[in-house]
Design a protein around this motif. Structure first.
Motif, PDB file in Angstrom:
ATOM      1  N   TYR A  30       0.808  -1.221   0.000  1.00 17.97           N
ATOM      2  CA  TYR A  30       0.000   0.000   0.000  1.00 17.97           C
ATOM      3  C   TYR A  30       0.835   1.263   0.000  1.00 17.97           C
ATOM      4  O   TYR A  30       0.302   2.354  -0.137  1.00 17.97           O
ATOM      5  CB  TYR A  30      -0.982   0.002   1.182  1.00 17.97           C
ATOM      6  CG  TYR A  30      -0.379  -0.327   2.541  1.00 17.97           C
ATOM      7  CD1 TYR A  30      -0.600  -1.575   3.130  1.00 17.97           C
ATOM      8  CD2 TYR A  30       0.394   0.598   3.232  1.00 17.97           C
ATOM      9  CE1 TYR A  30      -0.063  -1.886   4.377  1.00 17.97           C
ATOM     10  CE2 TYR A  30       0.927   0.299   4.477  1.00 17.97           C
ATOM     11  CZ  TYR A  30       0.707  -0.949   5.051  1.00 17.97           C
ATOM     12  OH  TYR A  30       1.237  -1.251   6.276  1.00 17.97           O
ATOM     13  N   ARG A  34       1.569   1.860  -7.993  1.00 22.17           N
ATOM     14  CA  ARG A  34       1.199   0.588  -8.609  1.00 22.17           C
ATOM     15  C   ARG A  34       0.727   0.792 -10.035  1.00 22.17           C
ATOM     16  O   ARG A  34      -0.088   1.665 -10.313  1.00 22.17           O
ATOM     17  CB  ARG A  34       0.108  -0.101  -7.783  1.00 22.17           C
ATOM     18  CG  ARG A  34       0.619  -0.631  -6.439  1.00 22.17           C
ATOM     19  CD  ARG A  34      -0.530  -1.208  -5.630  1.00 22.17           C
ATOM     20  NE  ARG A  34      -1.313  -2.150  -6.430  1.00 22.17           N
ATOM     21  CZ  ARG A  34      -0.968  -3.434  -6.611  1.00 22.17           C
ATOM     22  NH1 ARG A  34       0.110  -3.916  -6.027  1.00 22.17           N
ATOM     23  NH2 ARG A  34      -1.724  -4.216  -7.353  1.00 22.17           N
ATOM     24  N   GLU A  35       1.264  -0.048 -10.914  1.00 18.24           N
ATOM     25  CA  GLU A  35       0.963   0.031 -12.342  1.00 18.24           C
ATOM     26  C   GLU A  35      -0.559   0.073 -12.589  1.00 18.24           C
ATOM     27  O   GLU A  35      -1.021   0.795 -13.464  1.00 18.24           O
ATOM     28  CB  GLU A  35       1.613  -1.176 -13.048  1.00 18.24           C
ATOM     29  CG  GLU A  35       1.675  -1.091 -14.557  1.00 18.24           C
ATOM     30  CD  GLU A  35       2.475   0.094 -15.098  1.00 18.24           C
ATOM     31  OE1 GLU A  35       3.578   0.374 -14.582  1.00 18.24           O
ATOM     32  OE2 GLU A  35       1.988   0.731 -16.053  1.00 18.24           O
ATOM     33  N   ASP A  36      -1.325  -0.677 -11.799  1.00 16.85           N
ATOM     34  CA  ASP A  36      -2.776  -0.722 -12.056  1.00 16.85           C
ATOM     35  C   ASP A  36      -3.475   0.597 -11.707  1.00 16.85           C
ATOM     36  O   ASP A  36      -4.650   0.758 -11.989  1.00 16.85           O
ATOM     37  CB  ASP A  36      -3.423  -1.910 -11.318  1.00 16.85           C
ATOM     38  CG  ASP A  36      -3.197  -1.848  -9.808  1.00 16.85           C
ATOM     39  OD1 ASP A  36      -2.471  -0.938  -9.350  1.00 16.85           O
ATOM     40  OD2 ASP A  36      -3.737  -2.716  -9.095  1.00 16.85           O
ATOM     41  N   GLN A  37      -2.709   1.528 -11.062  1.00 18.23           N
ATOM     42  CA  GLN A  37      -3.309   2.845 -10.779  1.00 18.23           C
ATOM     43  C   GLN A  37      -2.487   3.952 -11.428  1.00 18.23           C
ATOM     44  O   GLN A  37      -2.514   5.099 -10.982  1.00 18.23           O
ATOM     45  CB  GLN A  37      -3.385   3.069  -9.267  1.00 18.23           C
ATOM     46  CG  GLN A  37      -4.408   2.137  -8.659  1.00 18.23           C
ATOM     47  CD  GLN A  37      -4.533   2.279  -7.162  1.00 18.23           C
ATOM     48  OE1 GLN A  37      -3.843   3.064  -6.544  1.00 18.23           O
ATOM     49  NE2 GLN A  37      -5.430   1.493  -6.593  1.00 18.23           N
ATOM     50  N   ARG A  38      -1.784   3.572 -12.470  1.00 23.29           N
ATOM     51  CA  ARG A  38      -0.823   4.481 -13.086  1.00 23.29           C
ATOM     52  C   ARG A  38      -1.447   5.813 -13.496  1.00 23.29           C
ATOM     53  O   ARG A  38      -0.923   6.886 -13.187  1.00 23.29           O
ATOM     54  CB  ARG A  38      -0.196   3.794 -14.302  1.00 23.29           C
ATOM     55  CG  ARG A  38       0.789   4.690 -15.022  1.00 23.29           C
ATOM     56  CD  ARG A  38       1.492   3.936 -16.137  1.00 23.29           C
ATOM     57  NE  ARG A  38       2.484   4.782 -16.742  1.00 23.29           N
ATOM     58  CZ  ARG A  38       3.693   4.386 -17.115  1.00 23.29           C
ATOM     59  NH1 ARG A  38       4.060   3.124 -16.949  1.00 23.29           N
ATOM     60  NH2 ARG A  38       4.528   5.235 -17.655  1.00 23.29           N
ATOM     61  N   GLU A  39      -2.591   5.732 -14.183  1.00 28.38           N
ATOM     62  CA  GLU A  39      -3.183   6.965 -14.715  1.00 28.38           C
ATOM     63  C   GLU A  39      -3.499   7.950 -13.586  1.00 28.38           C
ATOM     64  O   GLU A  39      -3.161   9.127 -13.653  1.00 28.38           O
ATOM     65  CB  GLU A  39      -4.454   6.619 -15.482  1.00 28.38           C
ATOM     66  CG  GLU A  39      -4.860   7.720 -16.441  1.00 28.38           C
ATOM     67  CD  GLU A  39      -6.171   7.384 -17.152  1.00 28.38           C
ATOM     68  OE1 GLU A  39      -6.897   8.324 -17.480  1.00 28.38           O
ATOM     69  OE2 GLU A  39      -6.455   6.175 -17.341  1.00 28.38           O
ATOM     70  N   SER A  40      -4.103   7.444 -12.541  1.00 29.32           N
ATOM     71  CA  SER A  40      -4.456   8.303 -11.412  1.00 29.32           C
ATOM     72  C   SER A  40      -3.205   8.825 -10.710  1.00 29.32           C
ATOM     73  O   SER A  40      -3.108  10.016 -10.380  1.00 29.32           O
ATOM     74  CB  SER A  40      -5.344   7.496 -10.454  1.00 29.32           C
ATOM     75  OG  SER A  40      -5.112   7.882  -9.124  1.00 29.32           O
ATOM     76  N   GLU A  41      -2.230   7.969 -10.495  1.00 30.84           N
ATOM     77  CA  GLU A  41      -1.059   8.393  -9.731  1.00 30.84           C
ATOM     78  C   GLU A  41      -0.187   9.377 -10.513  1.00 30.84           C
ATOM     79  O   GLU A  41       0.402  10.292  -9.936  1.00 30.84           O
ATOM     80  CB  GLU A  41      -0.261   7.160  -9.277  1.00 30.84           C
ATOM     81  CG  GLU A  41      -1.027   6.415  -8.177  1.00 30.84           C
ATOM     82  CD  GLU A  41      -0.363   5.154  -7.658  1.00 30.84           C
ATOM     83  OE1 GLU A  41       0.437   4.545  -8.411  1.00 30.84           O
ATOM     84  OE2 GLU A  41      -0.647   4.776  -6.510  1.00 30.84           O
ATOM     85  N   ASP A  89      -2.008  12.127   0.934  1.00 36.95           N
ATOM     86  CA  ASP A  89      -1.729  10.723   0.640  1.00 36.95           C
ATOM     87  C   ASP A  89      -0.215  10.521   0.595  1.00 36.95           C
ATOM     88  O   ASP A  89       0.544  11.486   0.514  1.00 36.95           O
ATOM     89  CB  ASP A  89      -2.366  10.358  -0.708  1.00 36.95           C
ATOM     90  CG  ASP A  89      -2.771   8.888  -0.763  1.00 36.95           C
ATOM     91  OD1 ASP A  89      -2.506   8.153   0.217  1.00 36.95           O
ATOM     92  OD2 ASP A  89      -3.353   8.483  -1.787  1.00 36.95           O
ATOM     93  N   ARG A  91       3.246   7.819  -0.724  1.00 34.65           N
ATOM     94  CA  ARG A  91       3.815   6.655  -1.391  1.00 34.65           C
ATOM     95  C   ARG A  91       5.322   6.685  -1.135  1.00 34.65           C
ATOM     96  O   ARG A  91       5.880   7.739  -0.802  1.00 34.65           O
ATOM     97  CB  ARG A  91       3.607   6.719  -2.912  1.00 34.65           C
ATOM     98  CG  ARG A  91       2.173   6.733  -3.381  1.00 34.65           C
ATOM     99  CD  ARG A  91       1.515   5.359  -3.298  1.00 34.65           C
ATOM    100  NE  ARG A  91       0.211   5.395  -3.936  1.00 34.65           N
ATOM    101  CZ  ARG A  91      -0.922   5.795  -3.331  1.00 34.65           C
ATOM    102  NH1 ARG A  91      -0.897   6.159  -2.057  1.00 34.65           N
ATOM    103  NH2 ARG A  91      -2.060   5.837  -3.984  1.00 34.65           N
TER     104      ARG A  91
END
Lengths: 611, 356
Positions: A30, A34-41, A89, A91
């Motif tokens: 967490y 993460r690649e699966d949230q790439r667009e948002s991040e 947030d 990371r």
């Protein structure tokens, strides 16, 4: 939206430093991009929090960032319901922590939160003194319970009392429970940390903004002088050191203090004579709790306290002994400080033209003074006293693992995330219960060895000051107040890469101009290499670097907002300082001649060749 | 006029009142009494002027000339002005008055320990430099005057300056002021400071009206460059309360006003290249001037506009003080919205961070 050429690196394009491959395993899922949230991040703005974590974070030490991720943010989002903001947030990238302030975009929701926020935050302000009075025993009780936690090796056999007193639970259960208590104690203090802090910053910052509007150009240190008290806990450790210096002179021990610079040698020599033993008694009295004073921010286990490493307080004491012998007065001029505070406040009030403005100024300074003891003193209770103690309790647990053959060194425990430590502890307990060999002794050493190498490699790469998409505006108040994240700061980071070759801009934190060779200090261990007349260049300074501050000519840091722990000490020592330069530790090389212009917030590299 | 009315009054004498010394010199006398470092000097009083014009009926001839010149006929006024100047230059001075001025100058030589001490000779009108009436630049100042003869000559010039065409036509407050002024002119005679640097200090920010600041403008040499505007000054902003120097704008100062030994007069001369871009004051002097300005403001209980000079030994001298007239009369700029308490403001800082 920002134009494509003026943007920060994507979190997905940052290269892994050579040798740090696989760094992701050090941190929980967490905390990673993460690649699966790439667009948002990629679409969000992430700034590097070097103020709290200037170095790549040890896996165990993520407990600190994970703590505020919840306890600070829940205040904004769930408790006070600060209208325009969601939380900050976070990371981890290459071991460094990045923060992303979040706005609440739905105007109806913002409007709905306004009355709730006013009622709830208003309650705290209206009851500030009684809530703070109740806060102190909560914090002290939390610290007492932390002190009581101990980690002894599991006994070979349960004692007779486990039968005669038939408790029904045994050493294994107690060990696991103590660990859970340790972690929960940390989160408890972590929560107290923020109970009043953000509101306190808000009150101070409002006063500061009023002053900047009424007296354009007024310096931050002057604003702080109108608010700061003298009975502030983080001056107290230094006061204790002054007292020990005075005692040493009175007892005729000054020659000894000057001659023996190694704390162990000095204490051994003291123990051999009666005056010396008297002094040692005074030292012991001073240590608890005042030497639980971190040499760093207190946020990582590498920030050792004075109590762990007496070199810093003893160096300072030697300086005071010299001053006393030279006939100087080493007392803090308490009365003068208070008189000055009253004088400058009164004189600023006098020059305000409109009566209503003057009334607002006096009300705001009063409110800022009311919140300030908490804002300043929480630091000693939380970061210094509690956290220094906490890290040492973790070391005690490290000893237990060393004894059980899991680790080669007590410090190895910090290479495990706290949840991994919980697993390892269960492994140890299961091995003890069954009388069979636990898996830990063969499982953890190679992992720890790999992580040691990875963290070393991560330290070789400097973090980008920000990642992702620059924000159009920042609506999250804590990032503005605490980290000093403003559109101007973001702009300077965007420009920073190219123009910063010989000149860096930051916040003018302490006035004056100083020149000297740069001494780039990346961790408190390197402080002992600092020579007289050097310009200290660091990610961030800590209040307890006091002995170094009496040697250096000026200070420069990468990170620092107006409420950072740093600037106050620079001013206390009268050192020119520029904070929040973003790039100083990257652009300035050890030994280069630099000029610190603390009046204008500029650092110039005068001589490009390092000595 | 009574017989006891003196012709000259020293700045440090009890009788150094604005009625006798005019606004400019009267203010300086007040500074001397309050203990500020003002160069020594004396005023040739309003009574002395009256004694001069009354002797031999000079005042009647002047009155006649003025009465003949129609107020809206500039040519006629200029002709009358020139004729009055000639009369004042040539009229005999009462012997007692001349003796007193000569004795005053000799005393100044003795007080300063300097034979032929250079002095500034300047007019000081009664209504000049009081709050509300500046008469800025209307009267005369003569710098670096040496010797009693030259002082006497320049006292006469200051007197005739009362009837300069620009004064005769400057009447923002009507005829009455002109007549009152004419009867009440003092001439100040004061030791010249051979200034290394000089300038003005405002006890508020003249740009914003912010009273928490002191703004100092400074040039090399005498302060004439700042006052006349022919040299761009260095500009320093100081926090009035803490005396921190908040900003320093250092100008390229190509010229400075100082004594030109060849001509014996003050001229604008070139500054050597290495001094042009250098700060005319160091921070210690900036703070010393600001501190003195703050004390003067406090003493006079209103914002001030102060002329100062620093001599070659870095000693600070106050050479003129006058009330600030622009911002002191404006309504104050407001910061807070009415009725918003401290707590409301704090809560707003969360609701609209950064003031949005």
């Amino acid at each position: 939206m920002a134009t494509t050429e003026r943007t920060f690196p994507s979190p997905f394009s940052v290269a892994t430093p050579t040798g740090a491959e696989g760094w992701e395993e050090l941190y929980p899922y967490y905390l990673r991009f993460r690649e699966d949230q790439r667009e948002s991040e990629e679409s969000r703005f992430w700034f590097f929090d070097g103020m709290h974590n200037p170095q790549p974070i040890y896996p165990f030490d993520t407990i600190m960032v994970e703590n505020w991720w919840v306890s600070c943010n829940l205040q904004t989002v769930r408790l006070w319901q600060v209208p325009p903001a969601l939380g900050i947030d976070q990371r981890i990238m290459n071991g460094y922590i990045y923060c992303s302030p979040t706005a609440l975009d739905d105007p109806d929701e913002v409007a709905a939160r306004v009355p709730v926020f006013q009622r709830r935050a208003g309650y705290y302000f209206q009851h500030w003194d009684e809530i703070y009075a109740a806060w102190i025993p909560k914090a002290e009780d939390c610290i007492e319970r932390l002190k009581a936690i101990s980690f002894e090796p599991l006994p070979d056999k349960e004692p007779e009392s486990s039968v005669t007193e038939h408790p029904g639970v045994y050493s294994s259960w107690h060990l696991l429970r103590r660990y859970d208590e340790l972690i929960s104690n940390m989160f408890e203090m972590g929560s107290y940390h923020f109970e009043m802090l953000n509101l306190g910053y808000g009150a101070y910052n409002t006063f500061r903004e009023f002053c900047q509007a009424a007296f354009p150009g007024i310096t931050d240190q002057t604003i702080a002088r109108m608010v700061a008290g003298i009975d502030i806990m983080y001056f107290r450790p230094d006061d204790e050191v002054r007292g020990l210096a005075r005692r040493a002179v009175e007892l005729g021990l000054a020659p000894l203090v000057r001659e023996l610079t190694d704390p162990d040698e000095l204490m051994a020599a003291m123990a051999e004579r009666s005056e010396g033993r008297e002094w040692l008694t005074a030292l012991e009295a001073a240590k608890e709790p005042w030497f639980w004073y971190s040499t760093g921010v207190g946020y990582t286990h590498t920030d050792r306290a004075w109590i762990d490493d007496l070199r810093l307080p003893f160096d300072a004491m030697r300086g005071y002994v010299d001053k006393i012998e030279a006939g100087e007065d080493i007392d803090r001029p308490l009365e003068r400080v208070l008189e000055e505070r009253a004088r400058i406040t009164e004189e600023y009030a006098e020059v305000i033209a409109a009566d209503e403005d003057r009334a607002a100024f006096l009300e705001l300074v009063e409110l800022a003074r009311q919140v300030y003891p908490y804002v300043e003193n929480h630091n000693f209770y939380v970061e210094h006293w509690h956290h220094s103690l906490f890290w040492n309790k973790v070391r005690e647990l490290g000893d237990l693992f060393v004894g059980a053959g899991f680790f080669g060194d007590r410090e190895d425990i910090f290479y495990l995330h706290r949840d991994e430590v919980r697993s390892a502890l269960y492994d140890l307990v299961a091995g003890w219960a069954t009388g069979c060999t636990p898996r830990g002794p063969s499982y953890w050493p190679p992992i720890i060895a790999r992580r040691v190498r990875i963290l070393e490699a991560l330290r070789t790469a400097n973090p980008d000051p920000a990642l992702g998409t620059p924000p159009l505006e920042i609506k999250e108040p804590i990032s503005i107040m605490l980290w000093g994240i403003t559109p101007t700061m973001v702009e300077s980071w965007l420009d920073g890469g190219e123009d910063a070759a010989t000149e860096l801009r930051g916040v003018a934190a302490s006035p004056g101009v100083a020149r000297g060779p740069a001494r780039v200090v990346n961790s408190p261990d390197e402080l002992h290499g600092v020579q007289s007349g050097d310009v200290l260049v660091c990610r961030i300074t800590a209040p307890s670097w006091a002995p170094v501050f009496s040697r250096v000519a000026g200070a420069v840091s990468d990170i620092g907002g107006i409420m950072a722990h740093t600037a106050i000490v620079s001013r206390e020592y009268g050192l020119p300082a520029v904070v929040g330069t973003g790039f100083a530790t990257q652009n300035i090389k050890d030994g280069q001649l630099v000029e610190v212009d603390g009046d204008n917030g500029v650092v110039r590299i005068l001589d490009a060749t390092a000595t | 006029m009574t017989a006891a009315e003196p012709s000259i009054v020293w700045l440090d004498e009890d009788g150094a009142t604005p009625e006798r010394l005019g606004g400019k010199f009267g203010s300086l006398a007040e500074m001397v009494r309050a203990g500020f470092a003002v160069p020594p000097g004396f005023g040739v009083t309003t009574a002395a002027y009256r004694a001069f014009v009354q002797a031999g009926g000079l005042d009647e001839r002047i009155g006649g000339l003025l009465g003949e010149a129609p107020p809206d006929d500039l040519d006629a006024i200029e002709r009358a002005s020139a004729e009055i100047a000639r009369l004042i230059r040539q009229a005999p001075m009462p012997a007692r008055l001349e003796d007193e001025i000569r004795a005053g100058y000799a005393e100044l030589e003795s007080r300063t320990g300097t034979a032929g001490v250079p002095v500034a000779v300047r007019s000081s009108g009664v209504l000049e430099d009081t709050a509300g009436a500046s008469f800025a630049g209307q009267y005369d100042t003569y710098l670096w005057i040496q010797g009693a003869d030259a002082v006497l000559e320049h006292v006469r010039r200051c007197w005739s300056g009362l009837f300069g065409p620009q004064v005769l036509t400057y009447h923002p407050h009507g005829e009455g002021v002109r007549h009152a002024e004419r009867a009440a002119m003092c001439v100040g005679v004061q030791q010249m400071i051979a200034a290394r640097a000089a300038g003005v200090a405002f006890t508020l920010d003249p740009v914003t009206g912010d009273r928490s600041k002191i703004v100092i403008e400074a040039v090399w040499g005498l302060g004439e460059g700042v006052v006349s505007g022919d040299v761009s000054p260095d500009r320093f902003r100081v926090d009035k309360i803490t005396l921190e120097v908040l900003s320093r704008e250092i100008a390229e100062k190509a010229g400075e006003h100082r004594l030109d030994p060849a001509s014996g007069s003050v001229r604008l001369v070139d500054v050597e290249p290495e001094r042009r871009g250098a700060a005319s004051l160091d921070d210690d002097l900036v703070r010393a001037i600001a501190s003195e300005a703050k004390r003067i403001e406090r003493h006079r209980q209103a914002p001030q506009d102060i002329e100062w000079a620093v001599d070659e030994e870095a000693r600070l001298h106050v050479v003129q003080v006058r009330p600030e007239t622009v911002w002191s009369r404006r309504p104050a700029k407001r910061i807070v919205e009415p009725g918003q308490g401290a707590l409301d403001r704090v809560l707003s800082s969360f609701i609209r961070p950064g003031g949005r």
